[in-house]
Write an enzyme that holds these catalytic residues in place. Structure first.
Site, PDB file in Angstrom:
ATOM      1  N   ASP A  73      -7.063  -1.486  -4.409  1.00  0.00           N
ATOM      2  CA  ASP A  73      -8.121  -1.155  -3.447  1.00  0.00           C
ATOM      3  C   ASP A  73      -9.061  -0.107  -4.019  1.00  0.00           C
ATOM      4  O   ASP A  73     -10.286  -0.183  -3.842  1.00  0.00           O
ATOM      5  CB  ASP A  73      -7.512  -0.621  -2.145  1.00  0.00           C
ATOM      6  CG  ASP A  73      -6.626  -1.637  -1.444  1.00  0.00           C
ATOM      7  OD1 ASP A  73      -6.885  -2.839  -1.591  1.00  0.00           O
ATOM      8  OD2 ASP A  73      -5.679  -1.216  -0.758  1.00  0.00           O
ATOM      9  N   ASP A 128       0.857  -1.190   0.000  1.00  0.00           N
ATOM     10  CA  ASP A 128       0.000   0.000   0.000  1.00  0.00           C
ATOM     11  C   ASP A 128       0.888   1.233   0.000  1.00  0.00           C
ATOM     12  O   ASP A 128       1.985   1.225   0.577  1.00  0.00           O
ATOM     13  CB  ASP A 128      -0.897   0.019   1.242  1.00  0.00           C
ATOM     14  CG  ASP A 128      -1.894  -1.124   1.250  1.00  0.00           C
ATOM     15  OD1 ASP A 128      -2.432  -1.446   0.177  1.00  0.00           O
ATOM     16  OD2 ASP A 128      -2.132  -1.699   2.326  1.00  0.00           O
TER      17      ASP A 128
END
Length: 203
Positions: free
Chosen positions: A176, A145
């Site tokens: 995401d 991330d």
């Protein structure tokens, strides 16, 4: 929308997702804030997700393996949903939404399956791609991330505890985002997404 166009959308999202993850892994050190400040409210910051969304983990020796296998089963189901939606000539809203969800889910699966054996760790160093000292094993990779949007940072009022607070403090990736956009389309355009397919109207 044709199946070819739907697959093209999936592939484009996957390419963008993996390029961004590989770039961050090979240029950033884990958890070092302010490495790149795109704006005061948008920063790139490398972290790695051990489990599900929001860092939730399945405990136990085989927790990560179970999670990865579950993701593989889930993405297979989503792929069938996309194929079936195109075959039935469903709304483009539905097809685009499912394609984005599929791309996002598959993007994070790639991390889980492969990253543990192609990267070394990012703690205190920049990771090396195709290293001979990988940080994990097959199916035990960590999801990368990097997108961080601290739109507002400050102290809450005393009547809310007076603690330091950041909005928005979640850190996520393009996969995401694709999943969230896909789900958002299904929610916002629910009636148009799930309207009667053309084939059923002609029957």
């Amino acid at each position: 929308m044709s199946l070819k166009k739907a697959y093209l959308l999936v592939i484009l999202v996957l390419i963008a997702d993996q390029i961004s993850k590989i770039y961050v892994k090979t240029h950033f050190i884990y958890g070092e804030i302010d490495q790149i400040n795109v704006a005061s409210w948008f920063k790139l910051l490398l972290i790695e997700n051990e489990g599900m969304a929001w860092g939730v983990e399945i405990p136990g020796t085989y927790g990560k393996l179970i999670l990865t296998l579950f993701r593989l089963v889930a993405v297979s189901g989503i792929a069938w949903w996309l194929w079936d939606s195109v075959k039935k000539q469903s709304s483009n809203f539905l097809i685009v939404a499912v394609a984005l969800i599929l791309a996002g889910a598959f993007g994070n699966i790639i991390d889980s399956v492969f990253y543990g054996v192609i990267f070394d760790h990012s703690h205190g160093q920049v990771a090396t791609l195709f290293t001979d000292q990988p940080y994990g094993t097959w199916f035990h990779g960590k999801v990368v991330d990097m997108l961080y949007f601290p739109i507002w940072e400050g102290n809450l009022p005393s009547w809310l505890g007076g603690k330091r607070f950041t909005f928005f403090n979640a850190i996520f990736n393009l996969a995401d985002m694709a999943i969230c956009v896909g789900v958002g389309i299904l929610i916002v355009f629910n009636k148009r997404a799930f309207e009667t397919p053309e084939l059923e109207k002609q029957a």
